[in-house]
Design a protein around this motif. Structure first.
Motif, PDB file in Angstrom:
ATOM      1  N   THR A   1      -6.056   7.707  -2.973  1.00  0.00           N
ATOM      2  CA  THR A   1      -5.940   9.238  -2.493  1.00  0.00           C
ATOM      3  C   THR A   1      -5.751  10.086  -3.468  1.00  0.00           C
ATOM      4  OG1 THR A   1      -3.610   8.808  -2.131  1.00  0.00           O
ATOM      5  CG2 THR A   1      -4.735   8.234  -0.291  1.00  0.00           C
ATOM      6  N   PRO A   2      -6.077  11.331  -3.184  1.00  0.00           N
ATOM      7  CA  PRO A   2      -5.992  12.413  -4.258  1.00  0.00           C
ATOM      8  C   PRO A   2      -4.720  12.569  -4.793  1.00  0.00           C
ATOM      9  CG  PRO A   2      -7.392  13.196  -2.286  1.00  0.00           C
ATOM     10  CD  PRO A   2      -6.859  11.885  -2.063  1.00  0.00           C
ATOM     11  N   ASP A   3      -3.457  11.992  -3.989  1.00  0.00           N
ATOM     12  CA  ASP A   3      -2.090  11.944  -4.715  1.00  0.00           C
ATOM     13  C   ASP A   3      -1.927  10.580  -5.505  1.00  0.00           C
ATOM     14  OD1 ASP A   3      -1.879  10.865  -2.409  1.00  0.00           O
ATOM     15  OD2 ASP A   3      -0.087  11.302  -1.698  1.00  0.00           O
ATOM     16  N   ASP A   4      -2.758   9.794  -5.683  1.00  0.00           N
ATOM     17  CA  ASP A   4      -2.858   8.624  -6.563  1.00  0.00           C
ATOM     18  C   ASP A   4      -2.112   7.518  -5.966  1.00  0.00           C
ATOM     19  OD1 ASP A   4      -4.215   9.961  -8.738  1.00  0.00           O
ATOM     20  OD2 ASP A   4      -2.411  11.149  -8.992  1.00  0.00           O
ATOM     21  N   LYS A   5      -2.465   7.176  -4.652  1.00  0.00           N
ATOM     22  CA  LYS A   5      -1.802   6.262  -3.861  1.00  0.00           C
ATOM     23  C   LYS A   5      -2.931   5.154  -3.661  1.00  0.00           C
ATOM     24  CE  LYS A   5       2.207   8.099  -3.799  1.00  0.00           C
ATOM     25  NZ  LYS A   5       3.257   7.420  -4.720  1.00  0.00           N
ATOM     26  N   ILE A   6      -2.748   3.774  -3.749  1.00  0.00           N
ATOM     27  CA  ILE A   6      -3.854   2.942  -3.537  1.00  0.00           C
ATOM     28  C   ILE A   6      -3.549   2.173  -2.175  1.00  0.00           C
ATOM     29  CG2 ILE A   6      -3.101   1.384  -5.353  1.00  0.00           C
ATOM     30  CD1 ILE A   6      -6.126   0.722  -5.832  1.00  0.00           C
ATOM     31  N   SER A   7      -4.657   1.709  -1.546  1.00  0.00           N
ATOM     32  CA  SER A   7      -4.138   0.879  -0.308  1.00  0.00           C
ATOM     33  C   SER A   7      -5.374   0.009  -0.116  1.00  0.00           C
ATOM     34  CB  SER A   7      -3.776   1.741   0.936  1.00  0.00           C
ATOM     35  OG  SER A   7      -4.720   2.657   1.120  1.00  0.00           O
ATOM     36  N   VAL A   8      -5.395  -0.827   0.621  1.00  0.00           N
ATOM     37  CA  VAL A   8      -6.577  -1.814   1.258  1.00  0.00           C
ATOM     38  C   VAL A   8      -7.186  -1.102   2.458  1.00  0.00           C
ATOM     39  CG1 VAL A   8      -7.445  -3.931   1.678  1.00  0.00           C
ATOM     40  CG2 VAL A   8      -5.800  -3.579   0.222  1.00  0.00           C
ATOM     41  N   PHE A   9      -8.449  -0.602   2.197  1.00  0.00           N
ATOM     42  CA  PHE A   9      -8.995  -0.198   3.590  1.00  0.00           C
ATOM     43  C   PHE A   9      -9.744  -1.119   4.335  1.00  0.00           C
ATOM     44  CE2 PHE A   9     -12.990   1.548   5.423  1.00  0.00           C
ATOM     45  CZ  PHE A   9     -12.468   2.290   6.533  1.00  0.00           C
ATOM     46  N   LEU A  10     -10.265  -2.021   3.970  1.00  0.00           N
ATOM     47  CA  LEU A  10     -11.090  -3.271   4.741  1.00  0.00           C
ATOM     48  C   LEU A  10     -11.111  -4.463   3.590  1.00  0.00           C
ATOM     49  CD1 LEU A  10     -14.250  -3.718   3.659  1.00  0.00           C
ATOM     50  CD2 LEU A  10     -14.568  -1.877   4.834  1.00  0.00           C
ATOM     51  N   ARG A  11     -11.283  -5.565   4.262  1.00  0.00           N
ATOM     52  CA  ARG A  11     -11.477  -6.856   3.853  1.00  0.00           C
ATOM     53  C   ARG A  11     -12.245  -7.797   4.566  1.00  0.00           C
ATOM     54  NH1 ARG A  11      -6.047  -8.915   4.015  1.00  0.00           N
ATOM     55  NH2 ARG A  11      -5.432  -7.738   2.176  1.00  0.00           N
ATOM     56  N   ILE A  12     -13.124  -8.647   3.958  1.00  0.00           N
ATOM     57  CA  ILE A  12     -14.226  -9.318   4.663  1.00  0.00           C
ATOM     58  C   ILE A  12     -13.701 -10.697   4.491  1.00  0.00           C
ATOM     59  CG2 ILE A  12     -16.671 -10.040   4.606  1.00  0.00           C
ATOM     60  CD1 ILE A  12     -17.550  -7.624   3.322  1.00  0.00           C
ATOM     61  N   SER A  13     -13.689 -11.361   5.674  1.00  0.00           N
ATOM     62  CA  SER A  13     -13.207 -12.774   5.678  1.00  0.00           C
ATOM     63  C   SER A  13     -14.203 -13.984   5.498  1.00  0.00           C
ATOM     64  CB  SER A  13     -12.238 -12.880   6.773  1.00  0.00           C
ATOM     65  OG  SER A  13     -11.164 -12.195   6.999  1.00  0.00           O
ATOM     66  N   GLY A  14     -14.047 -14.894   4.933  1.00  0.00           N
ATOM     67  CA  GLY A  14     -14.758 -15.998   4.883  1.00  0.00           C
ATOM     68  C   GLY A  14     -16.365 -15.827   4.040  1.00  0.00           C
ATOM     69  N   GLN A  15     -15.984 -14.936   3.116  1.00  0.00           N
ATOM     70  CA  GLN A  15     -17.142 -14.689   1.958  1.00  0.00           C
ATOM     71  C   GLN A  15     -16.657 -14.688   0.638  1.00  0.00           C
ATOM     72  OE1 GLN A  15     -19.916 -11.532   3.573  1.00  0.00           O
ATOM     73  NE2 GLN A  15     -19.282 -11.705   5.520  1.00  0.00           N
ATOM     74  N   SER A  16     -15.982 -15.519   0.179  1.00  0.00           N
ATOM     75  CA  SER A  16     -15.353 -15.522  -1.131  1.00  0.00           C
ATOM     76  C   SER A  16     -16.137 -15.675  -2.097  1.00  0.00           C
ATOM     77  CB  SER A  16     -14.149 -16.601  -1.095  1.00  0.00           C
ATOM     78  OG  SER A  16     -14.720 -17.908  -0.742  1.00  0.00           O
TER      79      SER A  16
END
Length: 389
Positions: A332-347
């Motif tokens: 984010t613009p205030d320098d916070k990071i998070s996971v938006f999406l994750r794909i399963s079963g495609q390692s």
């Protein structure tokens, strides 16, 4: 004051704010940290194996080796870098590179109507070598970059309807090209180099909008992760016999340059070798770390395998993983990071080509090798939902 808030303040008004060294030291001390994302927690995996926040949905747009629904065109293998273009009729076009060896490399495009239905698909570049990432230009062309030691940049024409005729741009240098990002203010195009001792470049066209001639420059800096920088001309953009990255004394080295994104007097680029996102304040002539997986405290770091990057109109950055947990993370613009999406079963795959539609309400991206782990198993997706705009 947050780093990007400081960055914005420094370029407001007629002149840039003078920033003292001590102030920059404090401003540069805090790359993005873990936080709850603006959209909340990920939900269970959907029918496509994608975990998304509540309110978001995914769909499969195309699969490698299969005909794109609604068209007669067979989608290419190993989909990589991508971008979206308004088509001038209320719809848009998504462009995707094919990271395949010559002569199978190149790029393709899918045209969508205003409701998001594919109406046609076509080749825009053929016969090239390992087209990895690239970048869109303000004049609606796609720069497709070859990721080989003597790689070139090809300018392609996705809006032409049938792909037009791509043109090689040798003045932009021959090296292990990765991504490109256009800066209309300084009339420059920034370029990353995917080498463990690679450099960060800019190309200054002689005439903006015409890439047939111009000056290739490399970033010079003496400090490790933050400070000031200058640009120096690369004497021989052809890179033979001396590679472009070795022609200028004092050129700053970056460990595996990947994605590149420009907005509001700032260019961000990623380096996969050290899992970093770099932020360059072009107005102030300074650079810093926007993210470093070793500086996330408390951990664990959410973003590893740092790769392609794009941004939303709101100012959020979306960074895709090559490996890691097969995630797209959001800074984010205030320098916070998070996971938006994750794909399963495609390692055995990587996420590539994230790009927003012109309206900012759809995000396209690919899993380069899908569930099979092979370049013939690529899957291109679209996520729709209440993106911040």
């Amino acid at each position: 004051m947050k780093r990007r808030t400081l960055l914005r303040a420094s370029v407001v008004g007629a002149g840039a704010l003078a920033v003292s060294g001590s102030l920059w030291e404090s401003a540069l001390a805090a790359p993005a940290q873990n936080a709850t994302g603006p959209y909340g927690a990920l939900q269970a995996a959907d029918a496509n194996g994608i975990r998304l926040p509540a309110g978001f949905t995914s769909q499969v747009v195309a699969r490698s080796g299969q005909v794109v629904s609604g068209t007669s065109y067979t989608w290419h293998g190993a989909p990589d870098g991508g971008a979206c273009f308004a088509d001038g009729a209320g719809g848009w076009i998504y462009v995707s590179n094919a990271e395949l060896g010559a002569p199978s490399g190149g790029a393709s495009a899918i045209r969508f109507n205003s409701s998001g239905t594919a109406t046609s698909a076509y080749r825009i570049l053929s016969g090239t070598d390992r087209n990895c990432a690239g970048g869109a230009t303000p004049w609606n062309t796609w720069l497709s970059c070859e990721e080989v030691p003597t790689g070139r940049v090809w300018e392609t024409y996705p809006l032409s309807g049938s792909g037009g005729t791509a043109v090689v741009r040798p003045a932009m240098g021959r090296f292990n090209h990765e991504a490109a990002a256009c800066d209309p203010v300084r009339r420059a195009i920034y370029l990353t180099e995917d080498m463990s001792d690679g450099c960060f470049y800019r190309f200054l066209p002689t005439t903006w909008g015409d890439l047939s001639s111009g000056t290739l420059q490399v970033l010079r800096a003496s400090t490790a992760t933050s400070g000031s920088f200058t640009w120096a001309n690369v004497p021989d953009p052809d890179g033979s016999p001396t590679a472009t990255r070795n022609q200028v004394s004092g050129a700053k080295r970056f460990n595996g340059g990947e994605g590149c994104h420009y907005a509001s007097d700032t260019v961000w680029f990623t380096t996969k070798g050290d899992n970093r996102v770099w932020q360059v304040n072009l107005a102030a002539g300074t650079y810093e770390l926007a993210y470093d997986d070793n500086l996330v405290n408390p951990g664990p770091a959410p973003l590893t395998g740092v790769d392609n990057i794009t941004g939303s109109t709101f100012g959020d950055l979306y960074v895709a993983e090559d490996g890691g947990n097969m995630e797209i993370c959001l800074i984010t613009p205030d320098d916070k990071i998070s996971v938006f999406l994750r794909i399963s079963g495609q390692s055995s795959s990587e996420i590539t080509g994230p790009a927003f539609t012109p309206a900012g309400d759809r995000l396209y991206f690919s899993s380069q090798r899908g569930t099979s782990g092979s370049s013939s198993g690529g899957i291109t997706y679209c996520v729709t939902g209440p993106f911040r705009r």
